[in-house]
Design an enzyme around this catalytic site. Sequence first.
Site, PDB file in Angstrom:
ATOM      1  N   ASP A   1      -6.777  18.447 -14.128  1.00 49.59           N
ATOM      2  CA  ASP A   1      -7.156  17.119 -14.609  1.00 49.59           C
ATOM      3  C   ASP A   1      -6.836  17.108 -16.110  1.00 49.59           C
ATOM      4  O   ASP A   1      -7.501  17.769 -16.901  1.00 49.59           O
ATOM      5  CB  ASP A   1      -8.651  16.884 -14.347  1.00 49.59           C
ATOM      6  CG  ASP A   1      -9.123  15.508 -14.827  1.00 49.59           C
ATOM      7  OD1 ASP A   1      -8.478  14.931 -15.731  1.00 49.59           O
ATOM      8  OD2 ASP A   1     -10.147  15.020 -14.318  1.00 49.59           O
TER       9      ASP A   1
ATOM     10  N   TYR B   1     -15.872  16.859 -14.559  1.00 50.92           N
ATOM     11  CA  TYR B   1     -16.300  15.460 -14.584  1.00 50.92           C
ATOM     12  C   TYR B   1     -17.374  15.220 -13.510  1.00 50.92           C
ATOM     13  O   TYR B   1     -17.236  15.692 -12.379  1.00 50.92           O
ATOM     14  CB  TYR B   1     -15.068  14.584 -14.340  1.00 50.92           C
ATOM     15  CG  TYR B   1     -15.322  13.110 -14.476  1.00 50.92           C
ATOM     16  CD1 TYR B   1     -15.592  12.548 -15.720  1.00 50.92           C
ATOM     17  CD2 TYR B   1     -15.287  12.274 -13.373  1.00 50.92           C
ATOM     18  CE1 TYR B   1     -15.819  11.193 -15.852  1.00 50.92           C
ATOM     19  CE2 TYR B   1     -15.510  10.917 -13.492  1.00 50.92           C
ATOM     20  CZ  TYR B   1     -15.776  10.381 -14.737  1.00 50.92           C
ATOM     21  OH  TYR B   1     -16.001   9.046 -14.859  1.00 50.92           O
TER      22      TYR B   1
ATOM     23  N   LYS C   1      -8.131   6.038 -19.273  1.00 55.07           N
ATOM     24  CA  LYS C   1      -8.361   6.551 -20.620  1.00 55.07           C
ATOM     25  C   LYS C   1      -7.079   6.399 -21.458  1.00 55.07           C
ATOM     26  O   LYS C   1      -6.650   5.279 -21.672  1.00 55.07           O
ATOM     27  CB  LYS C   1      -8.859   7.997 -20.532  1.00 55.07           C
ATOM     28  CG  LYS C   1      -9.892   8.231 -19.404  1.00 55.07           C
ATOM     29  CD  LYS C   1     -11.241   7.569 -19.665  1.00 55.07           C
ATOM     30  CE  LYS C   1     -12.134   7.525 -18.421  1.00 55.07           C
ATOM     31  NZ  LYS C   1     -12.437   8.779 -17.777  1.00 55.07           N
TER      32      LYS C   1
ATOM     33  N   ARG D   1       0.835  -1.216   0.000  1.00 50.91           N
ATOM     34  CA  ARG D   1       0.000   0.000   0.000  1.00 50.91           C
ATOM     35  C   ARG D   1       0.865   1.260   0.000  1.00 50.91           C
ATOM     36  O   ARG D   1       0.414   2.340  -0.311  1.00 50.91           O
ATOM     37  CB  ARG D   1      -1.006  -0.008   1.162  1.00 50.91           C
ATOM     38  CG  ARG D   1      -1.928   1.191   1.181  1.00 50.91           C
ATOM     39  CD  ARG D   1      -3.324   0.928   1.800  1.00 50.91           C
ATOM     40  NE  ARG D   1      -3.314   0.038   2.934  1.00 50.91           N
ATOM     41  CZ  ARG D   1      -2.870   0.361   4.151  1.00 50.91           C
ATOM     42  NH1 ARG D   1      -2.420   1.575   4.384  1.00 50.91           N
ATOM     43  NH2 ARG D   1      -2.896  -0.524   5.124  1.00 50.91           N
TER      44      ARG D   1
HETATM   45  C1  PLP Z   1     -12.935   9.226 -16.451  1.00 46.74           C
HETATM   46  C2  PLP Z   1     -12.551  10.538 -15.878  1.00 46.74           C
HETATM   47  C3  PLP Z   1     -12.302  10.704 -14.500  1.00 46.74           C
HETATM   48  C4  PLP Z   1     -12.503   9.586 -13.503  1.00 46.74           C
HETATM   49  O1  PLP Z   1     -11.614   8.556 -13.698  1.00 46.74           O
HETATM   50  P1  PLP Z   1     -11.923   7.007 -13.306  1.00 46.74           P
HETATM   51  O2  PLP Z   1     -10.694   6.330 -13.737  1.00 46.74           O
HETATM   52  O3  PLP Z   1     -13.142   6.597 -14.042  1.00 46.74           O
HETATM   53  O4  PLP Z   1     -12.144   6.998 -11.815  1.00 46.74           O
HETATM   54  C5  PLP Z   1     -11.897  11.946 -14.053  1.00 46.74           C
HETATM   55  N1  PLP Z   1     -11.754  12.987 -14.913  1.00 46.74           N
HETATM   56  C6  PLP Z   1     -12.004  12.872 -16.229  1.00 46.74           C
HETATM   57  C7  PLP Z   1     -11.825  14.050 -17.114  1.00 46.74           C
HETATM   58  C8  PLP Z   1     -12.395  11.643 -16.756  1.00 46.74           C
HETATM   59  O5  PLP Z   1     -12.657  11.543 -18.068  1.00 46.74           O
END
Ligand code: PLP
Length: 404
Positions: A183, A111, A208, A58
């Site tokens: 982000d 998001y 992604k 962890r």
């Molecule tokens: C998908 C996404 C998230 C969240 O990510 P997860 O891996 O699904 O928890 C946060 N910000 C953006 C812009 C995203 O597209």
Amino acid sequence: MRKKVHRDTLIIHEGHDPHDHQDSLAVPLYQTSTYVFPDAASGAARFAGEEAGNIYSRLTNPTVRVLEERIAALEKGAGALVFGSGMAAVSAVLVHATKAGDHVLCTRGIYGCTFGLLNILEEKYGITHGLIPMRTEEEIERHVTPETSVIYIETPVNPTMEVADIRAAVSVARRHGLKVIVDNTFCSPYIQNPLDFGADFVLHSATKYINGHGDVIAGLLVGADEEEIGRIRMTVQKDFGGIVSPFDAWLMIRGLKTLAVRMERHCSNAEAVLNYLKTVPAVREVHYPFDDNHPDAEVAKRQMTAGGGIFSFTLDGGLEEARIFLDELRLVKLAVSLGDAESLIQHPATMTHSAVPGDERKAMGITDSMIRFSAGLEHPDDIIADLDAAFAVLKKRTAAAGAE
Ligand SMILES: *Cc1c(COP(=O)(O)O)cnc(C)c1O
């Protein structure tokens, strides 16, 4: 490594020396929960922070460590942490950077789950937030309150593709001593490096583009300050516990190797599909940061090296037209998420943004006919042929409805 290499090389080699690992070319998978101390004194020294070495997965894991080093180099940060989801990274950095009573200034249209998290923080700890476009310093400055501690940016914004000016936000943040968190999921480190513009943290849903193969959920956080990343590792990450499994880190190391070639194809496919959509009479508008008609194209071209693989478009009509079109697609898959090898399409008003109240959604520019598209890696002609067949059906149906 011997000397500084290009980014495209870094993502394949950084953080792994085969000779430290039985000469293994591939990064080995250390699928272990714990580590054996050579002796009691060494175990105590590791806990005291006086001796380097693993204690428990962890905290650190050699497979995860390679990904941390690789993503830190790629985002030009001083350190990185890997999480079990993008949301675990978002929640860790927000909990780290705020305290009860603070205020977080965010880009409008963040998001959905980040919005959900902000509402939890507000309800439980009185941490309020504001949602604004962030196009100019004046616009941002006007919304800073004495309680503001963080500027939280998503750019381009999902799904309207509005662009926030990272430099403007950083300059306001410097004047007020605020942390800037970006982000960077939509761009991937290949297209935008927010730390270059002075942001303190950059995070990714690695689900992604970073992993890129639709088979892992994970998150990444990169910081400009190594000591601060170390503190997050030993506090919110360790004690909230949103870590990744070594196997998922291993899959991401594998997926990440092709980021450069994948991003080039994602971008060129997006552009090819956009050019096609502009010839379709049923398409009313396209929203893509590098499109000449995009209102933020200038800022986009200053902070992004390419337009990316995602765009949105609207149709003549509303919900009904959008549904007819989406139901006729075969190759392009109807799914949320983005950045995969498969082209993905979704309907924000009834899917990703269905929890946003209708009037707020309209104010953000998310109409009932808006569709978001994530260009995959297929041959562009095949993607276009699939869309074209669906548009042909839509045309026939609307003509039939008009004749009734
Ligand atoms: C998908 C996404 C998230 C969240 O990510 P997860 O891996 O699904 O928890 C946060 N910000 C953006 C812009 C995203 O597209």
